[in-house]
Motif scaffolding. Structure first.
Motif, PDB file in Angstrom:
ATOM      1  N   SER A   1       0.629  -1.397  -0.101  1.00 59.47           N
ATOM      2  CA  SER A   1       0.083  -0.037  -0.123  1.00 59.47           C
ATOM      3  C   SER A   1       0.924   1.242  -0.134  1.00 59.47           C
ATOM      4  CB  SER A   1      -0.958  -0.091   1.244  1.00 59.47           C
ATOM      5  OG  SER A   1      -1.409   1.265   1.449  1.00 59.47           O
ATOM      6  N   PRO A   2       0.871   2.058  -1.104  1.00 57.57           N
ATOM      7  CA  PRO A   2       1.609   3.299  -1.119  1.00 57.57           C
ATOM      8  C   PRO A   2       1.197   4.211   0.160  1.00 57.57           C
ATOM      9  CG  PRO A   2       0.746   2.790  -3.260  1.00 57.57           C
ATOM     10  CD  PRO A   2       0.159   1.894  -2.161  1.00 57.57           C
TER      11      PRO A   2
ATOM     12  N   HIS B   1       1.158 -12.853   8.449  1.00 55.81           N
ATOM     13  CA  HIS B   1      -0.212 -12.755   8.133  1.00 55.81           C
ATOM     14  C   HIS B   1      -0.592 -12.241   6.643  1.00 55.81           C
ATOM     15  CE1 HIS B   1      -0.504  -8.779  10.021  1.00 55.81           C
ATOM     16  NE2 HIS B   1      -1.530  -8.687   9.110  1.00 55.81           N
ATOM     17  N   HIS B   2       0.350 -11.750   5.834  1.00 54.42           N
ATOM     18  CA  HIS B   2       0.048 -11.240   4.453  1.00 54.42           C
ATOM     19  C   HIS B   2       0.620 -12.100   3.652  1.00 54.42           C
ATOM     20  CE1 HIS B   2      -1.459  -7.230   5.778  1.00 54.42           C
ATOM     21  NE2 HIS B   2      -0.309  -7.013   6.711  1.00 54.42           N
ATOM     22  N   LEU B   3       1.404 -13.211   3.996  1.00 46.66           N
ATOM     23  CA  LEU B   3       2.302 -13.955   3.017  1.00 46.66           C
ATOM     24  C   LEU B   3       1.946 -15.542   3.347  1.00 46.66           C
ATOM     25  CD1 LEU B   3       5.631 -12.493   4.330  1.00 46.66           C
ATOM     26  CD2 LEU B   3       4.277 -11.947   2.152  1.00 46.66           C
ATOM     27  N   PRO B   4       2.059 -16.263   2.148  1.00 45.72           N
ATOM     28  CA  PRO B   4       1.881 -17.722   2.149  1.00 45.72           C
ATOM     29  C   PRO B   4       2.776 -18.545   3.278  1.00 45.72           C
ATOM     30  CG  PRO B   4       2.848 -17.088   0.404  1.00 45.72           C
ATOM     31  CD  PRO B   4       2.550 -15.864   0.909  1.00 45.72           C
TER      32      PRO B   4
ATOM     33  N   GLU C   1     -10.609   5.999  13.286  1.00 43.47           N
ATOM     34  CA  GLU C   1      -9.658   6.580  12.468  1.00 43.47           C
ATOM     35  C   GLU C   1     -10.374   7.721  11.042  1.00 43.47           C
ATOM     36  OE1 GLU C   1      -9.350   2.842  10.889  1.00 43.47           O
ATOM     37  OE2 GLU C   1      -7.568   2.223  12.169  1.00 43.47           O
ATOM     38  N   SER C   2      -9.632   8.317  10.646  1.00 42.22           N
ATOM     39  CA  SER C   2      -9.808   9.250   9.575  1.00 42.22           C
ATOM     40  C   SER C   2     -10.345   8.088   8.394  1.00 42.22           C
ATOM     41  CB  SER C   2      -8.748  10.307   9.065  1.00 42.22           C
ATOM     42  OG  SER C   2      -7.765   9.523   8.467  1.00 42.22           O
ATOM     43  N   PRO C   3     -11.235   8.922   7.492  1.00 43.80           N
ATOM     44  CA  PRO C   3     -11.527   7.901   6.270  1.00 43.80           C
ATOM     45  C   PRO C   3     -10.432   7.674   5.573  1.00 43.80           C
ATOM     46  CG  PRO C   3     -13.113   9.928   6.447  1.00 43.80           C
ATOM     47  CD  PRO C   3     -12.037  10.046   7.569  1.00 43.80           C
ATOM     48  N   ALA C   4      -9.477   8.526   5.031  1.00 44.35           N
ATOM     49  CA  ALA C   4      -8.120   8.028   4.446  1.00 44.35           C
ATOM     50  C   ALA C   4      -7.365   7.074   5.271  1.00 44.35           C
ATOM     51  CB  ALA C   4      -7.431   9.226   4.291  1.00 44.35           C
ATOM     52  N   VAL C   5      -7.151   7.149   6.543  1.00 44.80           N
ATOM     53  CA  VAL C   5      -6.541   6.132   7.330  1.00 44.80           C
ATOM     54  C   VAL C   5      -7.299   4.930   7.261  1.00 44.80           C
ATOM     55  CG1 VAL C   5      -5.651   5.319   9.562  1.00 44.80           C
ATOM     56  CG2 VAL C   5      -5.206   7.596   8.565  1.00 44.80           C
ATOM     57  N   HIS C   6      -8.591   4.859   7.282  1.00 47.10           N
ATOM     58  CA  HIS C   6      -9.367   3.583   7.377  1.00 47.10           C
ATOM     59  C   HIS C   6      -9.268   2.958   5.907  1.00 47.10           C
ATOM     60  CE1 HIS C   6     -12.577   0.800   8.321  1.00 47.10           C
ATOM     61  NE2 HIS C   6     -13.225   1.162   7.167  1.00 47.10           N
ATOM     62  N   GLY C   7      -9.350   3.688   4.859  1.00 50.77           N
ATOM     63  CA  GLY C   7      -9.249   3.348   3.688  1.00 50.77           C
ATOM     64  C   GLY C   7      -7.860   2.398   3.354  1.00 50.77           C
TER      65      GLY C   7
ATOM     66  N   TRP D   1      -6.075   1.249   5.576  1.00 52.03           N
ATOM     67  CA  TRP D   1      -6.088  -0.086   6.258  1.00 52.03           C
ATOM     68  C   TRP D   1      -6.769  -1.284   5.750  1.00 52.03           C
ATOM     69  CZ3 TRP D   1      -2.675  -1.844   9.465  1.00 52.03           C
ATOM     70  CH2 TRP D   1      -2.068  -1.085  10.492  1.00 52.03           C
ATOM     71  N   ILE D   2      -7.825  -0.798   4.765  1.00 49.05           N
ATOM     72  CA  ILE D   2      -8.769  -1.753   3.984  1.00 49.05           C
ATOM     73  C   ILE D   2      -7.691  -2.206   2.943  1.00 49.05           C
ATOM     74  CG2 ILE D   2     -10.740  -2.024   2.469  1.00 49.05           C
ATOM     75  CD1 ILE D   2     -11.469  -2.004   5.301  1.00 49.05           C
ATOM     76  N   GLU D   3      -7.046  -1.394   2.162  1.00 47.02           N
ATOM     77  CA  GLU D   3      -6.175  -1.698   1.210  1.00 47.02           C
ATOM     78  C   GLU D   3      -5.088  -2.480   1.812  1.00 47.02           C
ATOM     79  OE1 GLU D   3      -3.250   0.256  -2.074  1.00 47.02           O
ATOM     80  OE2 GLU D   3      -4.489   1.519  -0.737  1.00 47.02           O
ATOM     81  N   HIS D   4      -4.580  -2.139   2.778  1.00 47.76           N
ATOM     82  CA  HIS D   4      -3.313  -2.885   3.287  1.00 47.76           C
ATOM     83  C   HIS D   4      -3.765  -4.390   3.633  1.00 47.76           C
ATOM     84  CE1 HIS D   4      -0.163  -3.435   6.137  1.00 47.76           C
ATOM     85  NE2 HIS D   4      -0.665  -3.879   6.827  1.00 47.76           N
ATOM     86  N   GLY D   5      -4.693  -4.342   3.977  1.00 42.36           N
ATOM     87  CA  GLY D   5      -5.271  -5.970   4.575  1.00 42.36           C
ATOM     88  C   GLY D   5      -6.183  -6.780   3.700  1.00 42.36           C
ATOM     89  N   ARG D   6      -6.165  -6.423   2.386  1.00 45.83           N
ATOM     90  CA  ARG D   6      -6.857  -7.068   1.375  1.00 45.83           C
ATOM     91  C   ARG D   6      -6.566  -8.473   1.325  1.00 45.83           C
ATOM     92  NH1 ARG D   6      -5.792  -4.615  -4.200  1.00 45.83           N
ATOM     93  NH2 ARG D   6      -3.951  -3.761  -3.015  1.00 45.83           N
ATOM     94  N   HIS D   7      -5.174  -8.933   1.578  1.00 45.30           N
ATOM     95  CA  HIS D   7      -5.103 -10.468   1.147  1.00 45.30           C
ATOM     96  C   HIS D   7      -4.584 -10.875   2.761  1.00 45.30           C
ATOM     97  CE1 HIS D   7      -5.040  -9.522  -2.899  1.00 45.30           C
ATOM     98  NE2 HIS D   7      -4.341  -8.428  -2.912  1.00 45.30           N
ATOM     99  N   GLU D   8      -4.771 -10.476   3.550  1.00 48.65           N
ATOM    100  CA  GLU D   8      -4.587 -11.261   5.019  1.00 48.65           C
ATOM    101  C   GLU D   8      -5.209 -12.511   5.168  1.00 48.65           C
ATOM    102  OE1 GLU D   8      -5.625  -7.903   7.917  1.00 48.65           O
ATOM    103  OE2 GLU D   8      -4.133  -6.930   7.413  1.00 48.65           O
ATOM    104  N   ARG D   9      -4.200 -13.165   6.026  1.00 46.99           N
ATOM    105  CA  ARG D   9      -4.766 -14.573   6.244  1.00 46.99           C
ATOM    106  C   ARG D   9      -4.361 -14.908   7.884  1.00 46.99           C
ATOM    107  NH1 ARG D   9      -3.056 -19.510   6.974  1.00 46.99           N
ATOM    108  NH2 ARG D   9      -4.492 -21.345   6.766  1.00 46.99           N
TER     109      ARG D   9
END
Length: 132
Positions: A4-5, A48-51, A106-112, A114-122
């Protein structure tokens, strides 16, 4: 490294006093890892982001003989006591957020971000990690 940039931007912002840290928007799995090079590999909240199996195998190959792998990460509650510990942590997390930001949200920008950051979490359960 992070995909996430926005998370990289925030990390740079929060670490401005530490100019010797290099932050990169990149995927660690796409990079070659040297063999038997590192005495210690430390990971904080990244596995948790990786296989899991592949990442542990790559770490083992990258560690020098006698090297140490240190991992602090998130897991999925699977046993009753793990759920209880998670519930106990909720008010502490809210208090920390309020202490750092002055808000429980969280601010909407920070919340967004985190959503982008966690897309592939397991999140594996601890018992699953112990079997790998």
């Amino acid at each position: 490294m992070d995909l996430s940039p926005e998370m990289i931007r925030r990390a740079r912002e929060l670490s401005a006093a530490c100019p010797n840290i290099d932050f990169q928007t990149a995927e660690i799995q796409a990079r070659p890892w040297p063999e038997s090079k590192y005495d210690c590999i430390a990971s904080i909240a990244a596995f948790h982001h990786l296989p899991l199996e592949e990442t542990l195998r790559r770490c083992a190959d990258a560690l020098a003989p006698g090297g140490i792998l240190l991992v602090l990460d998130l897991d999925r509650a699977a046993r009753p006591w793990e759920y209880a510990l998670g519930a106990l942590a909720l008010p502490f997390g809210a208090a920390l957020r309020f202490a750092h930001t002055g808000s429980l949200r969280e601010s909407p920008a920070v919340h967004g971000a985190w959503i982008e950051h966690g897309r592939h979490e397991r999140y594996p359960a601890l018992a699953e990690v112990h079997t790998v």
